[in-house]
Design a protein around this motif. Structure first.
Motif, PDB file in Angstrom:
ATOM      1  N   THR A 250     -11.461  34.071  20.297  1.00  0.00           N
ATOM      2  CA  THR A 250     -10.538  33.010  20.703  1.00  0.00           C
ATOM      3  C   THR A 250     -11.122  32.152  21.820  1.00  0.00           C
ATOM      4  O   THR A 250     -10.925  30.933  21.857  1.00  0.00           O
ATOM      5  N   GLU A 251     -11.912  32.778  22.724  1.00  0.00           N
ATOM      6  CA  GLU A 251     -12.452  32.030  23.864  1.00  0.00           C
ATOM      7  C   GLU A 251     -13.405  30.916  23.447  1.00  0.00           C
ATOM      8  O   GLU A 251     -13.596  29.929  24.177  1.00  0.00           O
ATOM      9  N   LEU A 252     -14.011  31.051  22.249  1.00  0.00           N
ATOM     10  CA  LEU A 252     -14.897  29.987  21.776  1.00  0.00           C
ATOM     11  C   LEU A 252     -14.092  28.737  21.437  1.00  0.00           C
ATOM     12  O   LEU A 252     -14.556  27.607  21.643  1.00  0.00           O
ATOM     13  N   TYR A 253     -12.891  28.916  20.898  1.00  0.00           N
ATOM     14  CA  TYR A 253     -12.021  27.769  20.637  1.00  0.00           C
ATOM     15  C   TYR A 253     -11.526  27.178  21.963  1.00  0.00           C
ATOM     16  O   TYR A 253     -11.435  25.961  22.131  1.00  0.00           O
ATOM     17  N   ASN A 254     -11.197  28.065  22.892  1.00  0.00           N
ATOM     18  CA  ASN A 254     -10.578  27.617  24.147  1.00  0.00           C
ATOM     19  C   ASN A 254     -11.506  26.754  25.003  1.00  0.00           C
ATOM     20  O   ASN A 254     -11.033  25.939  25.790  1.00  0.00           O
ATOM     21  N   ARG A 255     -12.834  26.924  24.800  1.00  0.00           N
ATOM     22  CA  ARG A 255     -13.723  26.113  25.632  1.00  0.00           C
ATOM     23  C   ARG A 255     -13.915  24.707  25.075  1.00  0.00           C
ATOM     24  O   ARG A 255     -14.556  23.861  25.702  1.00  0.00           O
ATOM     25  N   GLY A 256     -13.380  24.454  23.867  1.00  0.00           N
ATOM     26  CA  GLY A 256     -13.353  23.099  23.340  1.00  0.00           C
ATOM     27  C   GLY A 256     -14.683  22.566  22.859  1.00  0.00           C
ATOM     28  O   GLY A 256     -14.864  21.343  22.763  1.00  0.00           O
ATOM     29  N   LYS A 257     -15.633  23.451  22.531  1.00  0.00           N
ATOM     30  CA  LYS A 257     -16.941  23.010  22.066  1.00  0.00           C
ATOM     31  C   LYS A 257     -17.530  24.077  21.155  1.00  0.00           C
ATOM     32  O   LYS A 257     -17.407  25.269  21.440  1.00  0.00           O
ATOM     33  N   VAL A 258     -18.147  23.672  20.032  1.00  0.00           N
ATOM     34  CA  VAL A 258     -18.634  24.662  19.075  1.00  0.00           C
ATOM     35  C   VAL A 258     -20.024  25.189  19.422  1.00  0.00           C
ATOM     36  O   VAL A 258     -20.476  26.187  18.858  1.00  0.00           O
ATOM     37  N   THR A 259     -20.745  24.526  20.312  1.00  0.00           N
ATOM     38  CA  THR A 259     -22.070  24.989  20.716  1.00  0.00           C
ATOM     39  C   THR A 259     -21.975  25.812  21.993  1.00  0.00           C
ATOM     40  O   THR A 259     -20.958  25.797  22.683  1.00  0.00           O
ATOM     41  N   GLY A 260     -23.051  26.529  22.315  1.00  0.00           N
ATOM     42  CA  GLY A 260     -23.077  27.342  23.530  1.00  0.00           C
ATOM     43  C   GLY A 260     -23.282  28.815  23.225  1.00  0.00           C
ATOM     44  O   GLY A 260     -23.590  29.211  22.094  1.00  0.00           O
ATOM     45  N   GLU A 261     -23.144  29.645  24.235  1.00  0.00           N
ATOM     46  CA  GLU A 261     -23.371  31.083  24.113  1.00  0.00           C
ATOM     47  C   GLU A 261     -22.299  31.730  23.231  1.00  0.00           C
ATOM     48  O   GLU A 261     -21.129  31.333  23.245  1.00  0.00           O
ATOM     49  N   VAL A 262     -22.735  32.743  22.463  1.00  0.00           N
ATOM     50  CA  VAL A 262     -21.801  33.507  21.625  1.00  0.00           C
ATOM     51  C   VAL A 262     -22.101  34.991  21.788  1.00  0.00           C
ATOM     52  O   VAL A 262     -23.198  35.369  22.224  1.00  0.00           O
ATOM     53  N   PRO A 263     -21.154  35.869  21.447  1.00  0.00           N
ATOM     54  CA  PRO A 263     -21.435  37.304  21.490  1.00  0.00           C
ATOM     55  C   PRO A 263     -22.589  37.665  20.534  1.00  0.00           C
ATOM     56  O   PRO A 263     -22.817  36.988  19.527  1.00  0.00           O
ATOM     57  N   ASP A 264     -23.294  38.739  20.862  1.00  0.00           N
ATOM     58  CA  ASP A 264     -24.469  39.131  20.081  1.00  0.00           C
ATOM     59  C   ASP A 264     -24.161  39.326  18.598  1.00  0.00           C
ATOM     60  O   ASP A 264     -24.972  38.991  17.735  1.00  0.00           O
ATOM     61  N   TYR A 265     -22.968  39.868  18.280  1.00  0.00           N
ATOM     62  CA  TYR A 265     -22.681  40.152  16.878  1.00  0.00           C
ATOM     63  C   TYR A 265     -22.607  38.882  16.034  1.00  0.00           C
ATOM     64  O   TYR A 265     -22.780  38.906  14.825  1.00  0.00           O
ATOM     65  N   MET A 266     -22.353  37.710  16.686  1.00  0.00           N
ATOM     66  CA  MET A 266     -22.280  36.462  15.935  1.00  0.00           C
ATOM     67  C   MET A 266     -23.661  35.924  15.570  1.00  0.00           C
ATOM     68  O   MET A 266     -23.773  34.929  14.843  1.00  0.00           O
ATOM     69  N   LEU A 267     -24.716  36.582  16.038  1.00  0.00           N
ATOM     70  CA  LEU A 267     -26.072  36.207  15.656  1.00  0.00           C
ATOM     71  C   LEU A 267     -26.532  36.945  14.403  1.00  0.00           C
ATOM     72  O   LEU A 267     -27.614  36.683  13.876  1.00  0.00           O
ATOM     73  N   GLU A 268     -25.693  37.878  13.913  1.00  0.00           N
ATOM     74  CA  GLU A 268     -26.031  38.613  12.691  1.00  0.00           C
ATOM     75  C   GLU A 268     -25.967  37.681  11.477  1.00  0.00           C
ATOM     76  O   GLU A 268     -25.145  36.763  11.444  1.00  0.00           O
ATOM     77  N   PRO A 269     -26.831  37.889  10.479  1.00  0.00           N
ATOM     78  CA  PRO A 269     -26.759  37.066   9.265  1.00  0.00           C
ATOM     79  C   PRO A 269     -25.455  37.323   8.513  1.00  0.00           C
ATOM     80  O   PRO A 269     -24.899  38.421   8.563  1.00  0.00           O
ATOM     81  N   THR A 270     -24.978  36.301   7.808  1.00  0.00           N
ATOM     82  CA  THR A 270     -23.727  36.444   7.069  1.00  0.00           C
ATOM     83  C   THR A 270     -23.882  37.343   5.844  1.00  0.00           C
ATOM     84  O   THR A 270     -22.890  37.839   5.313  1.00  0.00           O
ATOM     85  N   ALA A 271     -25.104  37.538   5.398  1.00  0.00           N
ATOM     86  CA  ALA A 271     -25.376  38.434   4.269  1.00  0.00           C
ATOM     87  C   ALA A 271     -26.715  39.120   4.489  1.00  0.00           C
ATOM     88  O   ALA A 271     -27.693  38.464   4.877  1.00  0.00           O
ATOM     89  N   GLU A 272     -26.752  40.405   4.265  1.00  0.00           N
ATOM     90  CA  GLU A 272     -27.976  41.195   4.453  1.00  0.00           C
ATOM     91  C   GLU A 272     -28.345  41.856   3.126  1.00  0.00           C
ATOM     92  O   GLU A 272     -27.533  42.563   2.509  1.00  0.00           O
ATOM     93  N   LEU A 273     -29.560  41.593   2.659  1.00  0.00           N
ATOM     94  CA  LEU A 273     -30.075  42.228   1.450  1.00  0.00           C
ATOM     95  C   LEU A 273     -30.651  43.582   1.855  1.00  0.00           C
ATOM     96  O   LEU A 273     -31.598  43.649   2.641  1.00  0.00           O
ATOM     97  N   LEU A 274     -30.080  44.663   1.324  1.00  0.00           N
ATOM     98  CA  LEU A 274     -30.446  46.013   1.769  1.00  0.00           C
ATOM     99  C   LEU A 274     -31.422  46.686   0.810  1.00  0.00           C
ATOM    100  O   LEU A 274     -31.401  46.440  -0.397  1.00  0.00           O
ATOM    101  N   GLY A 275     -32.272  47.537   1.378  1.00  0.00           N
ATOM    102  CA  GLY A 275     -33.098  48.427   0.557  1.00  0.00           C
ATOM    103  C   GLY A 275     -34.335  47.821  -0.042  1.00  0.00           C
ATOM    104  O   GLY A 275     -34.923  48.392  -0.962  1.00  0.00           O
ATOM    105  N   GLY A 276     -34.784  46.659   0.456  1.00  0.00           N
ATOM    106  CA  GLY A 276     -36.017  46.070  -0.058  1.00  0.00           C
ATOM    107  C   GLY A 276     -35.944  45.716  -1.532  1.00  0.00           C
ATOM    108  O   GLY A 276     -36.858  46.010  -2.305  1.00  0.00           O
TER     109      GLY A 276
END
Length: 358
Positions: A250-276
């Motif tokens: 929620t705090e990302l909305y409250n700061r009124g800007k979509v750019t800037g620092e985010v929690p580490d988990y938001m740097l995870e890819p939206t999809a991960e291909l597992l097992g090679g």
């Protein structure tokens, strides 16, 4: 090393057993094929350099293992009778699924009485992507206790291994409740719970009688929904995907800007291909993947022959799997009859042209 003298019954899927045994020739010896004597069976015997028998009584007397790859009583075949016959003779048996729970219990009783091993043959749990799916699901179950929801799609021809896969991936599968069965085109939609977990199964419940092992829209597709995301086995042969759940603080909305620092988990890819995962062709499946999976089954059988404790543990799991498969197929009902074969497979390159059009 003493080789296990082995006979193969049936030459349709039995062909993969012949290939697997041939690749394990240091540990197994094919002493014959039991079949009806068709041209296909004659070619199999010629290609693998083994005798072809059409009568049980003509088989060699010193057989140690029988691979019964013939339709079981559940599908109108004589596989169960053959398995029981070999077990009564003191011969170890691998019998290809599906097997009705009553037949399974009958064969296990004979095996226990005669002091030999009996197991269901099932290549699918040995496939790389299926094994990875089960391993990842078990890890997620340790974290979450189990999934919140299950979605499973498959064909009736592979419904038995579908149950086996779910048994490996879930904490328990002992309780079915499937009150709803809806026909949707070529599919049947079963909804309810499996061990209190909501489940939706989309089953391509059609069979083409002239070619009953073909003309399927899919083999297996499975998706487990957890609080943290979803684990998806896209197809029996992969890929395996992990999609973390989107969670925007929620705090990302409250700061009124979509750019800037985010929690580490938001740097995870939206999809991960597992097992090679690597693409494989249908030819690869026929010539390598399935024979290799049957090899794993044969080696497990050899291990159980030498260790009866492992045999008893396998027996308990197989009876649970067969019972649950039987309950699920009762809820599903009879397959619809297809009037014609499906269209031929379309190459992916043809579909890719849609992405190249301006």
């Amino acid at each position: 090393m003493k080789k296990i003298r082995t006979v193969v019954c049936g030459t349709t899927f039995g062909l993969f057993y012949l290939e697997a045994l041939d690749r394990l020739k240091e540990q197994f010896e094919i002493v014959g094929i039991l079949a009806k004597g068709s041209e296909r069976s004659q070619k199999c015997a010629e290609n693998y350099g083994v005798p072809l028998y059409t009568e049980l009584q003509a088989l060699p007397k010193d057989i140690e293992l029988a691979c019964v790859v013939v339709r079981t009583r559940a599908l109108g075949g004589r596989g169960t009778e053959l398995a029981a016959y070999f077990l009564e003779q003191g011969i170890h048996v691998i019998q290809e699924q599906p097997i009705h729970p009553k037949d399974l219990e009958e064969c296990y009783k004979i095996a226990m009485k005669q002091g030999v091993c009996y197991q269901t043959g099932d290549v699918y749990p040995h496939l790389k992507e299926v094994k990875n799916f089960i391993k990842c699901a078990q890890k997620l179950n340790e974290i979450h206790g189990g999934p919140l929801y299950i979605n499973a799609s498959f064909a009736p021809q592979v419904s038995y291994p579908a149950m086996d896969i779910l048994m490996g991936a879930l904490p328990d599968i002992r309780l079915w409740d499937l009150p709803d069965n809806v026909k949707a085109g070529p599919f049947r939609i079963l909804t309810g719970t499996l061990n209190y977990i909501p489940i939706c199964m989309e089953i391509h419940n059609e069979v083409y009688p002239k070619d009953p092992d073909n003309n399927m829209h899919l083999l297996h597709h499975m998706e487990l929904i957890y609080e943290s995301g979803r684990l998806t086995l896209q197809d029996t042969f992969g890929p395996l995907l992990w999609n973390p759940r989107l969670d925007i603080p929620t705090e990302l909305y409250n700061r009124g800007k979509v750019t800037g620092e985010v929690p580490d988990y938001m740097l995870e890819p939206t999809a991960e291909l597992l097992g090679g995962y690597k693409n494989i062709s249908f030819k690869d499946i026929i010539s390598d993947v399935w024979p290799e999976a049957v090899m794993q089954d044969l080696l497990l059988m050899k291990e159980r022959i030498n260790n009866k404790i492992l045999f008893r543990q396998k027996a308990q799991k197989e009876i649970i799997c067969s019972n649950q498969w039987n309950e699920m197929t009762k809820a599903l009902g009879y397959a619809d009859i297809m009037e014609r074969k499906m269209d031929k497979v379309m190459a992916g390159e043809i579909i890719k042209t849609a992405l190249e059009e301006i």
